[in-house]
Design a protein around this motif. Structure first.
Motif, PDB file in Angstrom:
ATOM      1  N   GLN A 176      35.973 -72.939  59.564  1.00  0.00           N
ATOM      2  CA  GLN A 176      34.769 -72.168  59.264  1.00  0.00           C
ATOM      3  C   GLN A 176      33.526 -72.854  59.824  1.00  0.00           C
ATOM      4  O   GLN A 176      32.621 -72.199  60.349  1.00  0.00           O
ATOM      5  N   GLU A 177      33.488 -74.178  59.754  1.00  0.00           N
ATOM      6  CA  GLU A 177      32.346 -74.911  60.308  1.00  0.00           C
ATOM      7  C   GLU A 177      32.257 -74.706  61.813  1.00  0.00           C
ATOM      8  O   GLU A 177      31.151 -74.571  62.361  1.00  0.00           O
ATOM      9  N   TYR A 178      33.415 -74.675  62.477  1.00  0.00           N
ATOM     10  CA  TYR A 178      33.398 -74.435  63.921  1.00  0.00           C
ATOM     11  C   TYR A 178      32.800 -73.056  64.210  1.00  0.00           C
ATOM     12  O   TYR A 178      31.925 -72.917  65.077  1.00  0.00           O
ATOM     13  N   LEU A 179      33.263 -72.040  63.496  1.00  0.00           N
ATOM     14  CA  LEU A 179      32.720 -70.703  63.723  1.00  0.00           C
ATOM     15  C   LEU A 179      31.229 -70.647  63.404  1.00  0.00           C
ATOM     16  O   LEU A 179      30.462 -69.973  64.102  1.00  0.00           O
ATOM     17  N   ASP A 180      30.815 -71.350  62.357  1.00  0.00           N
ATOM     18  CA  ASP A 180      29.388 -71.382  62.034  1.00  0.00           C
ATOM     19  C   ASP A 180      28.578 -71.900  63.213  1.00  0.00           C
ATOM     20  O   ASP A 180      27.482 -71.397  63.504  1.00  0.00           O
ATOM     21  N   LEU A 181      29.090 -72.919  63.908  1.00  0.00           N
ATOM     22  CA  LEU A 181      28.380 -73.467  65.077  1.00  0.00           C
ATOM     23  C   LEU A 181      28.322 -72.450  66.211  1.00  0.00           C
ATOM     24  O   LEU A 181      27.314 -72.362  66.923  1.00  0.00           O
ATOM     25  N   VAL A 182      29.398 -71.684  66.387  1.00  0.00           N
ATOM     26  CA  VAL A 182      29.380 -70.633  67.411  1.00  0.00           C
ATOM     27  C   VAL A 182      28.289 -69.615  67.093  1.00  0.00           C
ATOM     28  O   VAL A 182      27.476 -69.253  67.954  1.00  0.00           O
ATOM     29  N   TRP A 183      28.271 -69.155  65.833  1.00  0.00           N
ATOM     30  CA  TRP A 183      27.277 -68.135  65.471  1.00  0.00           C
ATOM     31  C   TRP A 183      25.851 -68.693  65.565  1.00  0.00           C
ATOM     32  O   TRP A 183      24.924 -67.974  65.954  1.00  0.00           O
ATOM     33  N   ARG A 184      25.685 -69.962  65.221  1.00  0.00           N
ATOM     34  CA  ARG A 184      24.335 -70.541  65.185  1.00  0.00           C
ATOM     35  C   ARG A 184      23.790 -70.809  66.579  1.00  0.00           C
ATOM     36  O   ARG A 184      22.593 -70.619  66.821  1.00  0.00           O
ATOM     37  N   HIS A 185      24.640 -71.235  67.515  1.00  0.00           N
ATOM     38  CA  HIS A 185      24.140 -71.713  68.805  1.00  0.00           C
ATOM     39  C   HIS A 185      24.489 -70.805  69.982  1.00  0.00           C
ATOM     40  O   HIS A 185      23.659 -70.609  70.873  1.00  0.00           O
ATOM     41  N   LEU A 186      25.720 -70.275  70.007  1.00  0.00           N
ATOM     42  CA  LEU A 186      26.124 -69.497  71.177  1.00  0.00           C
ATOM     43  C   LEU A 186      25.626 -68.056  71.119  1.00  0.00           C
ATOM     44  O   LEU A 186      25.223 -67.502  72.146  1.00  0.00           O
ATOM     45  N   LEU A 187      25.672 -67.443  69.941  1.00  0.00           N
ATOM     46  CA  LEU A 187      25.221 -66.047  69.886  1.00  0.00           C
ATOM     47  C   LEU A 187      23.770 -65.885  70.357  1.00  0.00           C
ATOM     48  O   LEU A 187      23.483 -64.957  71.130  1.00  0.00           O
ATOM     49  N   PRO A 188      22.841 -66.744  69.932  1.00  0.00           N
ATOM     50  CA  PRO A 188      21.468 -66.576  70.432  1.00  0.00           C
ATOM     51  C   PRO A 188      21.335 -66.804  71.933  1.00  0.00           C
ATOM     52  O   PRO A 188      20.334 -66.391  72.531  1.00  0.00           O
ATOM     53  N   ALA A 189      22.338 -67.455  72.541  1.00  0.00           N
ATOM     54  CA  ALA A 189      22.281 -67.689  73.990  1.00  0.00           C
ATOM     55  C   ALA A 189      22.599 -66.442  74.788  1.00  0.00           C
ATOM     56  O   ALA A 189      22.315 -66.395  75.996  1.00  0.00           O
ATOM     57  N   PHE A 190      23.197 -65.430  74.137  1.00  0.00           N
ATOM     58  CA  PHE A 190      23.512 -64.189  74.845  1.00  0.00           C
ATOM     59  C   PHE A 190      22.282 -63.289  74.844  1.00  0.00           C
ATOM     60  O   PHE A 190      21.893 -62.736  73.816  1.00  0.00           O
ATOM     61  N   ARG A 191      21.673 -63.145  76.005  1.00  0.00           N
ATOM     62  CA  ARG A 191      20.443 -62.369  76.142  1.00  0.00           C
ATOM     63  C   ARG A 191      20.749 -60.994  76.735  1.00  0.00           C
ATOM     64  O   ARG A 191      21.768 -60.804  77.415  1.00  0.00           O
ATOM     65  N   PRO A 192      19.864 -60.029  76.529  1.00  0.00           N
ATOM     66  CA  PRO A 192      20.157 -58.665  76.979  1.00  0.00           C
ATOM     67  C   PRO A 192      20.063 -58.451  78.485  1.00  0.00           C
ATOM     68  O   PRO A 192      20.538 -57.432  78.986  1.00  0.00           O
ATOM     69  N   ALA A 193      19.472 -59.390  79.214  1.00  0.00           N
ATOM     70  CA  ALA A 193      19.282 -59.207  80.659  1.00  0.00           C
ATOM     71  C   ALA A 193      19.443 -60.537  81.366  1.00  0.00           C
ATOM     72  O   ALA A 193      19.351 -61.601  80.743  1.00  0.00           O
TER      73      ALA A 193
END
Length: 348
Positions: A308-325
């Motif tokens: 769960q901690e690993y997934l938390d890091l994905v959601w915290r850091h990688l998701l915001p890196a995905f930009r719309p353009a």
């Protein structure tokens, strides 16, 4: 066979901010109890970042543990598409030699779709009981365990469910899971060497035991992201991905106490529903994260009990890196990320 590499791209060209990937790597390095082995990030069908921590390498097969289940479900989907399996048929109908032995009405009421969604009616794991009852035929051993509840009403993470699903595929096709999947999935996707553990029946066990490279996980995720279509060709039956990735049974609290947010959102057909998208996962942090809302796939192999901690890091850091353009003026940042990921493979 030699697999064709996945299309590669600079992160910025696919709207991925390299600084977010750096932040994720920093967090991984600082997290106690998490030992990363590999990471592949795909966006808009392109590989934008990948790395392997020494001594792990890109071609090295990795034990996927329960991530194997998602491959087993995919085999069942293909068999259904060929008219070999009916998800609404009783499990016992595929093993007529057990008919006289299986007298419990709930056991007889277990359907294929119930074992596909871990909803056999059992309230807990039955693997030891199934093998202990009939080591020579674990399906019979499983069906001889009377469910405490009606099938379809309760979730339990129960290995014999997936074992039975895989056994049905192997029975109706006359092949191992690998043999059946090779021309239908592995070869079309460009998945190279795989090895799948067998039990004394000669079956590949389905619920675990698949050894494959991280690239295979990424390709499966990309196939599911694209609704079962690969390079313009439909490989999976139409509608299967939607069925597999929606919750068929509630899972809240079923996987233990503590923060288990990504295990409390329901279970599909051998895929978990996540806070974001859906995933196949295996013990110690083997993940195939499919994120339709970001048109992204993240494939991971790890050694950790802090999943769960690993997934938390994905959601915290990688998701915001995905930009719309696409991002402009990021060549130096992209180059620095590539260099960092390349250095991971160097011996310490």
């Amino acid at each position: 066979m030699t697999a064709r590499p996945l299309p590669a791209s600079d992160p910025a060209a696919q709207g991925v901010d390299a600084s977010g990937v750096h932040a994720f790597l920093d967090a991984l390095e600082a997290a106690p109890g998490i030992e990363p082995h590999s990471l592949m990030i795909l966006r808009h069908g392109h590989l934008v970042a990948s790395g392997w921590w020494a001594p792990y390498t890109a071609p090295r097969p990795h034990l996927l543990y329960s991530l194997s289940k998602s491959f087993t479900a995919t085999a069942a989907a293909l068999a259904e598409g060929e008219g070999l399996i009916d998800f609404d048929a009783p499990v016992v109908s595929y093993f007529p030699e057990f008919e006289a032995d299986i007298t419990d009405p709930r056991s007889r009421a277990i359907l294929v779709r119930h074992v596909a969604s871990m909803a056999s009616g059992h309230e807990s794991e039955t693997i030891d009981a199934a093998y202990g009852t009939d080591r020579a035929e674990p399906v019979r051993g499983f069906l001889l365990q009377p469910p405490e509840r009606d099938p379809g009403t309760v979730f339990a993470y129960n290995q014999p469910c997936t074992y039975t699903l895989g056994a049905i595929v192997q029975r109706v096709t006359g092949q191992t899971l690998t043999g059946y999947l090779r021309p239908r999935l592995f070869d079309p996707l460009g998945i190279g060497e795989t090895v799948w553990q067998r039990d004394r029946t000669g079956r590949e066990i389905g619920f675990s035991g698949l050894h494959a490279a991280t690239d295979a996980v990424a390709r499966l995720g990309l196939l599911y992201l694209n609704d079962g279509v690969w390079q313009g060709e439909r490989l999976l039956p139409e509608g299967w991905v939607a069925r597999a990735s929606r919750p068929h049974i509630a899972t809240g609290g079923a996987m233990g106490e503590g923060d288990r947010q990504d295990w409390d959102r329901g279970y599909g057909h051998q895929f978990w529903i996540s806070r974001h998208g859906f995933r196949g996962d295996g013990a110690y942090g083997q993940f195939c994260l499919v994120l339709p809302e970001h048109d992204a796939v993240i494939a991971v192999t790890t050694a950790t009990e802090r999943m769960q901690e690993y997934l938390d890091l994905v959601w915290r850091h990688l998701l915001p890196a995905f930009r719309p353009a696409p991002l402009t003026g990021r060549r130096s940042e992209d180059a620095a990320l590539r260099e960092r990921l390349d250095r991971l493979a160097l011996p310490p």
